[in-house]
Design a protein around this motif. Sequence first.
Motif, PDB file in Angstrom:
ATOM      1  N   TYR A 192       0.855  -1.180   0.000  1.00 50.02           N
ATOM      2  CA  TYR A 192       0.000   0.000   0.000  1.00 50.02           C
ATOM      3  C   TYR A 192       0.901   1.243   0.000  1.00 50.02           C
ATOM      4  N   SER A 193       0.319   2.370  -0.277  1.00 53.82           N
ATOM      5  CA  SER A 193       1.110   3.581  -0.519  1.00 53.82           C
ATOM      6  C   SER A 193       1.070   4.560   0.645  1.00 53.82           C
ATOM      7  N   GLY A 194       1.068   4.062   1.873  1.00 55.47           N
ATOM      8  CA  GLY A 194       1.114   4.938   3.042  1.00 55.47           C
ATOM      9  C   GLY A 194       2.516   5.473   3.284  1.00 55.47           C
ATOM     10  N   HIS A 195       2.665   6.068   4.448  1.00 56.82           N
ATOM     11  CA  HIS A 195       3.972   6.592   4.873  1.00 56.82           C
ATOM     12  C   HIS A 195       4.509   7.672   3.938  1.00 56.82           C
ATOM     13  N   ILE A 196       3.614   8.479   3.396  1.00 55.57           N
ATOM     14  CA  ILE A 196       4.032   9.585   2.546  1.00 55.57           C
ATOM     15  C   ILE A 196       4.861  10.600   3.350  1.00 55.57           C
ATOM     16  N   GLN A 197       4.590  10.676   4.643  1.00 55.57           N
ATOM     17  CA  GLN A 197       5.343  11.598   5.490  1.00 55.57           C
ATOM     18  C   GLN A 197       6.842  11.308   5.446  1.00 55.57           C
ATOM     19  N   SER A 198       7.162   9.992   5.352  1.00 56.91           N
ATOM     20  CA  SER A 198       8.572   9.612   5.281  1.00 56.91           C
ATOM     21  C   SER A 198       9.229  10.199   4.039  1.00 56.91           C
ATOM     22  N   LEU A 199       8.487  10.158   2.915  1.00 57.02           N
ATOM     23  CA  LEU A 199       9.033  10.711   1.672  1.00 57.02           C
ATOM     24  C   LEU A 199       9.220  12.215   1.770  1.00 57.02           C
ATOM     25  N   ILE A 200       8.287  12.894   2.414  1.00 57.09           N
ATOM     26  CA  ILE A 200       8.388  14.355   2.556  1.00 57.09           C
ATOM     27  C   ILE A 200       9.601  14.730   3.405  1.00 57.09           C
ATOM     28  N   ILE A 201       9.739  14.049   4.541  1.00 57.05           N
ATOM     29  CA  ILE A 201      10.891  14.316   5.420  1.00 57.05           C
ATOM     30  C   ILE A 201      12.191  13.962   4.719  1.00 57.05           C
ATOM     31  N   ALA A 202      12.194  12.836   3.978  1.00 60.24           N
ATOM     32  CA  ALA A 202      13.386  12.417   3.247  1.00 60.24           C
ATOM     33  C   ALA A 202      13.783  13.464   2.215  1.00 60.24           C
ATOM     34  N   ALA A 203      12.791  14.003   1.514  1.00 59.75           N
ATOM     35  CA  ALA A 203      13.076  15.027   0.493  1.00 59.75           C
ATOM     36  C   ALA A 203      13.703  16.263   1.135  1.00 59.75           C
ATOM     37  N   ILE A 204      13.163  16.663   2.287  1.00 58.89           N
ATOM     38  CA  ILE A 204      13.713  17.823   2.986  1.00 58.89           C
ATOM     39  C   ILE A 204      15.156  17.575   3.401  1.00 58.89           C
ATOM     40  N   LEU A 205      15.420  16.379   3.944  1.00 60.42           N
ATOM     41  CA  LEU A 205      16.777  16.036   4.388  1.00 60.42           C
ATOM     42  C   LEU A 205      17.746  15.981   3.207  1.00 60.42           C
ATOM     43  N   LEU A 206      17.312  15.375   2.094  1.00 59.27           N
ATOM     44  CA  LEU A 206      18.186  15.265   0.927  1.00 59.27           C
ATOM     45  C   LEU A 206      18.480  16.637   0.315  1.00 59.27           C
ATOM     46  N   ILE A 207      17.459  17.479   0.229  1.00 59.42           N
ATOM     47  CA  ILE A 207      17.671  18.835  -0.291  1.00 59.42           C
ATOM     48  C   ILE A 207      18.629  19.614   0.609  1.00 59.42           C
ATOM     49  N   THR A 208      18.447  19.448   1.919  1.00 59.54           N
ATOM     50  CA  THR A 208      19.346  20.117   2.873  1.00 59.54           C
ATOM     51  C   THR A 208      20.784  19.642   2.694  1.00 59.54           C
ATOM     52  N   GLY A 209      20.949  18.308   2.584  1.00 62.37           N
ATOM     53  CA  GLY A 209      22.280  17.734   2.426  1.00 62.37           C
ATOM     54  C   GLY A 209      22.965  18.222   1.171  1.00 62.37           C
ATOM     55  N   PHE A 210      22.250  18.196   0.045  1.00 62.67           N
ATOM     56  CA  PHE A 210      22.861  18.646  -1.208  1.00 62.67           C
ATOM     57  C   PHE A 210      23.081  20.163  -1.216  1.00 62.67           C
ATOM     58  N   GLY A 211      22.246  20.890  -0.468  1.00 63.41           N
ATOM     59  CA  GLY A 211      22.470  22.333  -0.319  1.00 63.41           C
ATOM     60  C   GLY A 211      23.767  22.614   0.425  1.00 63.41           C
ATOM     61  N   ILE A 212      24.031  21.806   1.450  1.00 56.15           N
ATOM     62  CA  ILE A 212      25.276  21.947   2.205  1.00 56.15           C
ATOM     63  C   ILE A 212      26.478  21.645   1.316  1.00 56.15           C
ATOM     64  N   ILE A 213      26.357  20.620   0.461  1.00 54.42           N
ATOM     65  CA  ILE A 213      27.441  20.297  -0.474  1.00 54.42           C
ATOM     66  C   ILE A 213      27.691  21.468  -1.425  1.00 54.42           C
ATOM     67  N   THR A 214      26.619  22.093  -1.872  1.00 54.16           N
ATOM     68  CA  THR A 214      26.754  23.251  -2.763  1.00 54.16           C
ATOM     69  C   THR A 214      27.523  24.377  -2.081  1.00 54.16           C
ATOM     70  N   ILE A 215      27.216  24.602  -0.794  1.00 55.68           N
ATOM     71  CA  ILE A 215      27.954  25.616  -0.030  1.00 55.68           C
ATOM     72  C   ILE A 215      29.440  25.253   0.023  1.00 55.68           C
ATOM     73  N   GLY A 216      29.717  23.943   0.219  1.00 55.07           N
ATOM     74  CA  GLY A 216      31.097  23.485   0.252  1.00 55.07           C
ATOM     75  C   GLY A 216      31.815  23.720  -1.064  1.00 55.07           C
ATOM     76  N   LEU A 217      31.114  23.479  -2.187  1.00 57.16           N
ATOM     77  CA  LEU A 217      31.707  23.701  -3.507  1.00 57.16           C
ATOM     78  C   LEU A 217      32.006  25.187  -3.727  1.00 57.16           C
ATOM     79  N   LEU A 218      31.064  26.043  -3.320  1.00 54.13           N
ATOM     80  CA  LEU A 218      31.296  27.484  -3.437  1.00 54.13           C
ATOM     81  C   LEU A 218      32.477  27.916  -2.556  1.00 54.13           C
ATOM     82  N   GLY A 219      32.524  27.345  -1.345  1.00 49.10           N
ATOM     83  CA  GLY A 219      33.637  27.653  -0.442  1.00 49.10           C
ATOM     84  C   GLY A 219      34.962  27.208  -1.018  1.00 49.10           C
ATOM     85  N   ASP A 220      34.955  26.060  -1.715  1.00 49.34           N
ATOM     86  CA  ASP A 220      36.181  25.545  -2.317  1.00 49.34           C
ATOM     87  C   ASP A 220      36.677  26.479  -3.426  1.00 49.34           C
TER      88      ASP A 220
END
Length: 283
Positions: A233-261
């Motif tokens: 079944y297709s429950g647990h959509i909240q997990s996907l929403i939280i996961a998306a937020i975490l992944l976007i945050t993580g890749f945003g931090i990497i972008t900051i690192g690239l700019l810093g480099d």
Amino acid sequence: IEKIETLVINDGSEDKTAEIARGLAVNYILNLPKRSGLAAAFSRGLEKSLELGADIIVNTDADNQYNGADIAKLVEPILNKKSDIVVGCRDINKIKHFSFLKRLLQKFGSKMVRSFSGTDIPDTTSGFRAYSREAALKIKVFSSYTYTLETIIQAGRQGIPITYVNINTNPKTRESRLISSIPAYIIKSAVTILRIYLMYEPLKTFLKISALPILAGLVLVGRFFILYFTQGYSGHIQSLIIAAILLITGFGIITIGLLGDIISANRKINEEILYRLKKLNKT
């Protein structure tokens, strides 16, 4: 060494420092118009020494903590072409007026600086040092608080030969005017270490920081798909929403690192240009 000259940095003091220095036949006195702090006073002193044509620069604090007779030890590795920066290291355990907490913090702080800088200096907060002219031309202090930690990290990251010698200390004559309280000293020192490390290793630092949100996001994505295919079944959509937020945050931090480099690479080019200009102007 054929000629020895002395330079006193008067950092806006009101205790007749300049007058007393003149009475003691000090060669040069640099009067700063207002109190600028240890790091700024050190930087101005370094610049003035280069301007005056110094080949070797020895700096010491004004609290009479360090034994002047050990200057010969400091300059020997520079004279023998074995190093460009020499730090006079105290035996922290033998300094009676250092409390147990201060000794512990000194050792821990020095260990952190050694780790960040890739050097083996036991006493990284010592203010008794010798610099060759070449090293002084390369050193640039950004901190407004203290130069001791920053210059060692810079030396390690820039490949400037640095070593240490064991020195003696004099009995305490007065309280430190730099350290108002232990907690304030810890915070300011930690900020200084982190700031300098980020200047030299931005990408590595932000990659490590980004690992936590990215891994957490991937775990939640994996959990969603496991439940989807096993329970059908297709429950647990909240997990996907939280996961998306975490992944976007993580890749945003990497972008900051690239700019810093990229900024770090440009800073290194600017440092090299500044070094060449200073060398050209002071030779």
